[in-house]
Design a protein around this motif. Structure first.
Motif, PDB file in Angstrom:
ATOM      1  N   MET A 169      27.841  26.160  20.480  1.00  0.00           N
ATOM      2  CA  MET A 169      28.740  27.114  21.153  1.00  0.00           C
ATOM      3  C   MET A 169      28.725  27.211  22.657  1.00  0.00           C
ATOM      4  SD  MET A 169      30.392  27.869  18.502  1.00  0.00           S
ATOM      5  CE  MET A 169      31.410  29.299  19.152  1.00  0.00           C
TER       6      MET A 169
ATOM      7  N   HIS B  45      31.928  25.735  24.210  1.00  0.00           N
ATOM      8  CA  HIS B  45      33.044  26.737  24.456  1.00  0.00           C
ATOM      9  C   HIS B  45      32.421  27.753  25.489  1.00  0.00           C
ATOM     10  CE1 HIS B  45      34.886  25.169  21.220  1.00  0.00           C
ATOM     11  NE2 HIS B  45      33.993  25.187  20.209  1.00  0.00           N
TER      12      HIS B  45
ATOM     13  N   TRP C  44      30.002  29.918  25.665  1.00  0.00           N
ATOM     14  CA  TRP C  44      29.808  31.026  24.999  1.00  0.00           C
ATOM     15  C   TRP C  44      28.439  31.194  24.647  1.00  0.00           C
ATOM     16  CZ3 TRP C  44      31.403  33.241  19.527  1.00  0.00           C
ATOM     17  CH2 TRP C  44      31.114  34.598  19.419  1.00  0.00           C
TER      18      TRP C  44
ATOM     19  N   GLU D 227      38.186  30.911  13.950  1.00  0.00           N
ATOM     20  CA  GLU D 227      38.045  30.080  14.847  1.00  0.00           C
ATOM     21  C   GLU D 227      37.511  28.578  14.491  1.00  0.00           C
ATOM     22  OE1 GLU D 227      36.433  31.496  18.681  1.00  0.00           O
ATOM     23  OE2 GLU D 227      37.281  33.375  18.328  1.00  0.00           O
TER      24      GLU D 227
ATOM     25  N   SER E  76      38.398  25.599  16.441  1.00  0.00           N
ATOM     26  CA  SER E  76      37.834  25.658  17.671  1.00  0.00           C
ATOM     27  C   SER E  76      37.549  24.291  18.618  1.00  0.00           C
ATOM     28  CB  SER E  76      36.920  26.752  18.164  1.00  0.00           C
ATOM     29  OG  SER E  76      35.686  26.335  17.526  1.00  0.00           O
TER      30      SER E  76
ATOM     31  N   CYS F  54      36.730  31.369  23.055  1.00  0.00           N
ATOM     32  CA  CYS F  54      36.322  32.292  22.043  1.00  0.00           C
ATOM     33  C   CYS F  54      36.695  33.779  22.364  1.00  0.00           C
ATOM     34  CB  CYS F  54      34.668  31.795  21.854  1.00  0.00           C
ATOM     35  SG  CYS F  54      34.150  30.410  21.374  1.00  0.00           S
TER      36      CYS F  54
ATOM     37  N   SER G 215      34.119  36.051  23.391  1.00  0.00           N
ATOM     38  CA  SER G 215      33.567  35.538  24.872  1.00  0.00           C
ATOM     39  C   SER G 215      34.295  36.368  26.146  1.00  0.00           C
ATOM     40  CB  SER G 215      33.191  34.071  24.936  1.00  0.00           C
ATOM     41  OG  SER G 215      34.815  33.658  25.211  1.00  0.00           O
TER      42      SER G 215
ATOM     43  N   THR H 276      33.695  36.860  14.664  1.00  0.00           N
ATOM     44  CA  THR H 276      34.080  35.426  14.772  1.00  0.00           C
ATOM     45  C   THR H 276      33.590  34.577  13.605  1.00  0.00           C
ATOM     46  OG1 THR H 276      33.957  35.707  17.095  1.00  0.00           O
ATOM     47  CG2 THR H 276      34.033  33.552  16.568  1.00  0.00           C
TER      48      THR H 276
ATOM     49  N   THR I  32      33.208  30.722  12.245  1.00  0.00           N
ATOM     50  CA  THR I  32      33.216  29.315  12.854  1.00  0.00           C
ATOM     51  C   THR I  32      32.591  28.524  11.529  1.00  0.00           C
ATOM     52  OG1 THR I  32      31.151  29.263  13.641  1.00  0.00           O
ATOM     53  CG2 THR I  32      32.939  29.937  15.126  1.00  0.00           C
TER      54      THR I  32
END
Length: 338
Positions: free
Chosen positions: A21, A25, A27, A145, A148, A160, A163, A174, A176
Motif C-alpha cells: 500500500m 499507493h 498510503w 478499492e 486499485s 486511496c 489517504s 477501505t 482491498t
C-alpha cells in the motif's frame, strides 16, 4: 509440508500488505488497521451489518457492481441511488443529486474506486468533494478499492480515499484484496483497512459473528507472495490489458461502429455502448450469446444507466480477444444484411 490445518496471518504477511500500500499507493498504514475478510463481497455485507440497521438508507452510484445492491437488499436496508452522470468523455459523480437524495436515515455510502463497470479512476478532487459531503452529513464511507492496482497508462493515478486526510480516514472503511490483481479470487483473501478503532471493533464483531474469520493457508501464502514478488509481473500485465483495450476500441471504431467502447482508465473491464445496434436489452443479450457466441455481462444487471450496455473482460489472452472481435463482426455484418 503435508499439514494444512488452521492458519494464522504472520508478521511477514502484514508487512507485505503494508509495504504494498505504501509503495503502490503512497498510503502508509499500520498492521493493526487490517481486518481479514474472505473477499470484498462478504466484506460489503459485514459493513452493512456492522454500521446500519434495517430500514437505514445506503447510497450506491449505478451503474455499479451488482453485489452492492444485493448486499443492501438482502440485509433489509434501503437502496438510495445516486446515478453517475454520462458525459461525452465518460462518467462523472452527481454530487448535487447526492445531496438531494440523502435523507435523515442515510447511514452509509458504498464507493466503487476505481469504478466497475464504467472504468473511471476518480481524481483526488472528486474524492475530496464526495468525502466532504458525506462528512457533513455524518455518513460513513465503505470504499471498494479492489481494482486499485489495475490503473492503466494515460496519467491516471489511484488515490486511496482514506489517504486524503485523517478526518476522512476516521470515517472510511477501505476494502482491498489481491484477488483481481493477481487472479487468485478462489483463495478467498482480502483486507478491510480501518484506522478508526471503534469502527474496526464494530466491523470485526460482524466478521466474527459470521464464523468465517479464519483465512486459509493457501490464501495467506499466495497473497504474501503476490505482494512481495509480483510487482514486475503486474507492470507487464497492465501494459497487456491496455493493448487489449486498444485492440477492442480500434476494432469496433473501424469495423463495428454500431458499438462504442467507452474510455477505460482503470480495471480490466470494457464498457460497451451498444445503442447503435438498435435492440432492447433482451434482444441485445440474445444477440451476443446466440449470434456472436460471446458471453458478456449485460448492462441492466448493473442497475440504472446500464440499459444498452455490455461489459467485457479484457484480462484474457490476446488470441481470445481477437477471436471475440471476429465473432462480433460476423454477427453484426449478418444483422446488417438482414
Amino acid at each position: 509440508h503435508p499439514i494444512y490445518g488452521y492458519s494464522i496471518r504472520t508478521d511477514s504477511y502484514y508487512r507485505a500488505v503494508c509495504d504494498w500500500m505504501g509503495k503502490r499507493h503512497a498510503w502508509e498504514i499500520s498492521p493493526q488497521w487490517l481486518v481479514y475478510v474472505p473477499g470484498v463481497v462478504p466484506a460489503l455485507n459485514f459493513a452493512v451489518q456492522a454500521f446500519t440497521r434495517p430500514g437505514d438508507g445506503i447510497v450506491i452510484q449505478p451503474p455499479v457492481y451488482y453485489p452492492f445492491r444485493k448486499s443492501i437488499q438482502e440485509n433489509g436496508r434501503r437502496i438510495i441511488e445516486n446515478p453517475l452522470l454520462r458525459m461525452e468523455g465518460g462518467y462523472e459523480m452527481d454530487l448535487g443529486g447526492l445531496e438531494r437524495a440523502i435523507d435523515s436515515r442515510t447511514r452509509l455510502f458504498i464507493l466503487c474506486s476505481p469504478h466497475n463497470p464504467v472504468g473511471r479512476v476518480w481524481k483526488r478532487q472528486e474524492l475530496e468533494a464526495l468525502a466532504d459531503l458525506c462528512l457533513s452529513r455524518e455518513i460513513l464511507i465503505v470504499s471498494d478499492e479492489i481494482h486499485s492496482d489495475l490503473v492503466l497508462g494515460g496519467g491516471w493515478r489511484h488515490t486511496c480515499l482514506a489517504s486524503v486526510s485523517k478526518e476522512i480516514a476516521e470515517r472510511t472503511v477501505t476494502l482491498t484484496a489481491p484477488n483481481k490483481t493477481f487472479n487468485i479470487a478462489g483463495l478467498t483473501m482480502g483486507n478491510a483497512i480501518i484506522s478508526n478503532p471503534r469502527l474496526r471493533e464494530d466491523f470485526l464483531a460482524a466478521v466474527q459473528g459470521s464464523g468465517i474469520e479464519v483465512s486459509n493457508v493457501f490464501g495467506n501464502v499466495a497473497a504474501e507472495a503476490a505482494y512481495t514478488e509480483g510487482e514486475a509481473w503486474l507492470d507487464q500485465l497492465l501494459k497487456y490489458i491496455e493493448a487489449n483495450y486498444r485492440l477492442v476500441a480500434e476494432f469496433t471504431a473501424s469495423r463495428v461502429p454500431e458499438i462504442r467502447v467507452l474510455p477505460l482508465e482503470g480495471t480490466y473491464l470494457a464498457w460497451l455502448d451498444c445503442a447503435g445496434l438498435g435492440m432492447d436489452d433482451d434482444a441485445l443479450k440474445r444477440f451476443f450469446f446466440r449470434d456472436a457466441r460471446l458471453w458478456l455481462d449485460d448492462g441492466p444487471k448493473f442497475g440504472t444507466g446500464g440499459s444498452g450496455f455490455m461489459r467485457m473482460n479484457l484480462a484474457a489472452p490476446r488470441s481470445l480477444i481477437e477471436e471475440s472481435m471476429k465473432r462480433l463482426e460476423r454477427a453484426v455484418v449478418s444483422r446488417r444484411r438482414g
